[in-house]
Design an enzyme around this catalytic site. Sequence first.
Site, mmCIF file in Angstrom:
data_model
loop_
_atom_site.group_PDB
_atom_site.id
_atom_site.type_symbol
_atom_site.label_atom_id
_atom_site.label_comp_id
_atom_site.label_asym_id
_atom_site.label_seq_id
_atom_site.Cartn_x
_atom_site.Cartn_y
_atom_site.Cartn_z
ATOM 1 N N LEU A 1 21.852 13.963 -8.568
ATOM 2 C CA LEU A 1 20.680 14.205 -7.709
ATOM 3 C C LEU A 1 19.733 13.005 -7.698
ATOM 4 O O LEU A 1 18.807 12.958 -6.901
ATOM 5 C CB LEU A 1 19.930 15.461 -8.174
ATOM 6 C CG LEU A 1 20.652 16.791 -7.923
ATOM 7 C CD1 LEU A 1 19.807 17.955 -8.424
ATOM 8 C CD2 LEU A 1 20.981 16.969 -6.440
ATOM 9 N N ASP B 1 27.977 10.798 -18.160
ATOM 10 C CA ASP B 1 28.772 10.447 -16.976
ATOM 11 C C ASP B 1 28.296 9.184 -16.276
ATOM 12 O O ASP B 1 27.113 8.933 -16.129
ATOM 13 C CB ASP B 1 28.767 11.581 -15.954
ATOM 14 C CG ASP B 1 29.631 11.223 -14.759
ATOM 15 O OD1 ASP B 1 30.841 11.043 -14.963
ATOM 16 O OD2 ASP B 1 29.096 11.059 -13.661
ATOM 17 N N HIS C 1 36.292 14.664 -13.415
ATOM 18 C CA HIS C 1 37.082 13.979 -12.385
ATOM 19 C C HIS C 1 38.412 13.352 -12.830
ATOM 20 O O HIS C 1 38.598 12.154 -12.777
ATOM 21 C CB HIS C 1 36.258 12.912 -11.658
ATOM 22 C CG HIS C 1 35.348 12.075 -12.525
ATOM 23 N ND1 HIS C 1 35.779 11.371 -13.618
ATOM 24 C CD2 HIS C 1 34.020 11.833 -12.431
ATOM 25 C CE1 HIS C 1 34.754 10.733 -14.149
ATOM 26 N NE2 HIS C 1 33.670 10.998 -13.455
ATOM 27 N N ASP D 1 31.226 15.419 -7.824
ATOM 28 C CA ASP D 1 30.780 14.065 -8.178
ATOM 29 C C ASP D 1 29.996 13.448 -7.012
ATOM 30 O O ASP D 1 30.110 12.257 -6.722
ATOM 31 C CB ASP D 1 31.954 13.161 -8.581
ATOM 32 C CG ASP D 1 31.478 11.904 -9.329
ATOM 33 O OD1 ASP D 1 30.271 11.791 -9.607
ATOM 34 O OD2 ASP D 1 32.330 11.037 -9.616
#
Lengths: 211, 447
Positions: B59, B150, B230, B312
């Site tokens: 975000l 991440d 992912h 993602d």
Amino acid sequence: MLAGSGWIDAGVVNAGDGTHEHPTQALLDAFTMRRRLHGAGSRGRDLDGVRVVIVGDIVHSRVARSNLWLLRTLGAEVTFVAPPTLLPSAVGAWPASVRYDLDDALAEQPDVVMMLRIQSERMHEAFFPNPREYSRQWGLSAERWATLPDGALVMHPGPMIRGLEISDEAADSPQSTILEQVANGVAVRMAVLFLSMTGNDGAAPTETEIV
Amino acid sequence: MTTHLIRSATLVDGARADLLVRDGVVAEVGTGLSAVGAEVIDADGLLALPGLVDLHTHLREPGGEASETVLTGSQAAAAGGFTAVNAMANSSPVADTAGVVEQVQALGELAGYVTVRPIGAVSKGLAGEQLSEIGAMATSRARVRVFSDDGICVSDPLLMRRALEYIKGFDGVLAQHAQDPRLTIGAQMNEGVLSAELGLAGWPAVAEESIIARDVLLAEHVGARLHICHLSTAGSVEVVRWAKARGIAVTAEVTPHHLLLTEQLIAGGAPAPLDGAYDARFKVNPPLRREEDVLALRAALADGTIDIVATDHAPHTAEAKQCEWAAAANGMVGLETALPVVHQTMVETGLLDWSGVARVLSSEPARIGRVEGHGHAIAAGAPAELTLYDPAARRSFDTAQLAGKSVNSPYLGRSLPGRVVATFHGRPTVLDGAVLAPELVGGAARG
Ligand SMILES: [Zn+2]
């Protein structure tokens, strides 16, 4: 990308893009080989059956890539020689032979030996232990140069690191085309610019047509 | 609050039903329902799916407001049928303290489009050296349950071990971005035949697979929950399959783009306007891989080896993308296109039915991330978290369909199936395919 964008209608000459391709270098190298190997009768002749050994940092070399595609198009056979760390992991998919041992490659009595520059940053990234070892294994030393057949060409796209990938004896020998490559580069690039500016059918030639 | 009567929707099991939504709850499910004064939505031909839950959203706020804010990212999520997102920790400042995660959560509540669950950083400043304030974040008002560095791999094996052990104490899960940093220095695209030809530095599959192999063994050793972000290679699927067979508490996600796109697009040939070679909108971490990998990932999602789809969603400004390949940022926006891409790659291929889609995009991500109030089947008494989807629609995707702040979508110009018609997060956030204005949705509207 620019050539295909549709934003411009001028020709676009790839003057070397990153580690991808360097088409005009390949053109001048092929031109140099033809002139030397075929002499006055070179006009219109390709490089059918000519055996070219390219030695050094293949994975980072745009010269090696462009030479491979052009030399294959002209009928030459290409052998890459390098430590495995300096070859793309997928090199097996390329239309080239691969050898790790330079002496084995030279024992096959190639027509052309092209040495590539070893950039200093490679030495700090563990691609090989140190310059001495690289030079011993993959450098064109005076001894190795002496084993070449009389007519074999010694090429280098420059700038050279003498004592690392190439010895003075090889670089300054009569078989060396290194200065000729520089001179031919001017002529070939003039021709590229002339053809791309004048065009051949009124349309601007695309990058691939130039290559 | 307005009552909504959703008439004749198709549930994931194929049954048709009317849904009465009142006071943020699915009040009734049945046939021939009526309610005086209710706003009626004709859902004939529309699927009613439980609200989608994304376990992996960037975000960008705080710090990256030029590319996305909590508000705009929430709008993009609602447009895609999501009702909850988990916001990644790589903001600036990093979400490594209770203060930052509480701020992100509060911004999410203020926006009101989706439940925003902040993810906490594993290591302080994402530096990979010492643990962040995991306990403080877990016990804060944000009650963080997912921890991740991440964007960066927790590569130090000792820190990884300690983090797995420590997070276990808070019923949390560590979401690992599996990428050995030393094997991917300067990496630009999947390592293989194409990277050799294009002269771009290779990103080998083994850089992902070796970290996953190490981490499932560490998770087994310390008895902790591990989630792999992912997954992108066929080899990673094999490692996870082995770990699950061994009983290790590992879960895994795949992105929509890794289910559809291959590295070949980097050489050109995508539909216009992304048809040029070296279009950085295809640059992503982990990179697009080969067709074999895409097929292996689809099969793994179908057989449960991969548990969920996570977007993602990674917005970037135009400056960060419209430049030469090596200089461009990694990442793609993906909230608005996730459901259509899963529809195309998994449903149209017969690999998943719609209840399977609800599992991989709603119930499982909610379970893994401990996202309360989400992931439930649509039933009387359940929170009104749902989306109405038209599976018969098909359209060419363009920027007008993007509701977030950034337009770095790899699907522009591509024909995709389906269309989100309405999303309910207690109350409607999307109606007639349009995201409602903030004043109709946000904190003020909720009183
Ligand atoms: Zn990641």
